[in-house]
Design a protein around this motif. Structure first.
Motif, short mmCIF file in Angstrom:
data_model
loop_
_atom_site.label_atom_id
_atom_site.label_comp_id
_atom_site.label_asym_id
_atom_site.label_seq_id
_atom_site.Cartn_x
_atom_site.Cartn_y
_atom_site.Cartn_z
N ALA A 114 84.74 34.98 59.06
CA ALA A 114 83.37 33.41 59.36
C ALA A 114 83.75 32.22 58.40
N CYS A 119 80.81 30.01 59.55
CA CYS A 119 79.91 30.26 58.73
C CYS A 119 78.58 29.33 59.23
N ILE A 135 83.38 35.08 54.05
CA ILE A 135 82.91 33.76 55.03
C ILE A 135 82.92 32.25 53.98
#
Length: 263
Positions: A114, A119, A135
């Motif tokens: 992500a 994110c 992330i």
């Protein structure tokens, strides 16, 4: 409704999973944004839906970023009417804001990387449960900055000092480190992500989800002035009495029982 880039799975206790399935890399595009908006609006207005879970069908990626090549090509159009890149940034911000604003609990079940836009969408959710992947906001490493709400949401979540550090260094965090800094709520084993998310979603679903939605509205208002936030809170508090949740909760309290908000 039939979707091209997402699937909708209605599960027990009013928990609904939105799964992004936009091969090859779950990149953010107009079709995906339109379908995400349609889905979250419909689910938000559906009284049978109590909790929304957002996840991905990609084995390694939760959600990829925007079409950067297309944005570079669009820089030549900026001399025309408006700023094309600014408009695309605002477009992504508006899409992700739907998840932050919908008055139901939203959980991001992060099953892969992500980074960047992924994110940013995860941070727009109320809760983040992460299995594998990394992330972070990595745009600075490309000479860019987060443009889909990342600078604002990470600052509100982590404070300006930590947000500045993570954004300036474009740091990619593993799940456990992300949990330590507060970027995700839970780091779990990847093979347990669905089970852990399901258990938490059903726990929320058994609660007073209408009140949670009103609390969410008031919490979001805390980003503005205190006076405005207090007014939103007062109005939201009043709205709780428009449902049967207070009578259920208070009756259970006086009877020393656990409130049953779901049939």
């Amino acid at each position: 409704m039939t979707y091209q880039t997402i699937t909708i799975d209605r599960r027990n206790k009013g928990v609904v999973w939105i799964t992004v399935d936009n091969p090859p890399a779950n990149a953010i595009g107009e079709t995906l944004m339109q379908e995400l908006e349609t889905a979250v609006d419909e689910l938000g207005n559906d009284s049978t839906v109590r909790v929304i879970v957002l996840t991905s069908n990609h084995p390694k990626i939760f959600l990829a970023g925007a079409d950067l090549k297309g944005m570079i090509q669009d820089t030549g159009n900026e001399q025309g009417e408006g700023n094309v890149i600014s408009e695309k940034s605002a477009r992504m911000q508006a899409c992700f804001q739907r998840f932050a604003a919908v008055q139901k609990p939203v959980i991001a079940a992060i099953n892969g990387h992500a980074l960047g836009g992924g994110c940013e969408l995860a941070m727009a959710c109320d809760f983040r449960i992460m299995g594998k992947g990394r992330i972070g906001l990595t745009e600075i490493s490309l000479g860019l900055i987060p443009g889909a709400g990342g600078t604002q949401r990470m600052t509100h979540l982590l404070g300006s000092a930590k947000a500045t550090e993570l954004i300036f260094t474009a740091k990619q965090l593993e799940a456990e480190e992300a949990q330590k800094v507060g970027l995700v709520h839970r780091a779990v084993k990847s093979e347990m992500l669905e089970a852990e998310t399901t258990a938490f979603a059903e726990e929320l679903a058994e609660g007073a989800v209408h009140a949670m939605g009103l609390a969410k509205r008031a919490i979001n208002a805390a980003e503005g002035s205190m006076d405005a936030g207090l007014q939103v809170e007062a109005n939201a508090f009043s709205e709780t009495f428009l449902t049967d949740e207070p009578s259920i909760g208070l009756a259970a309290f006086f009877q020393k029982e656990k409130a049953q908000f779901i049939n």
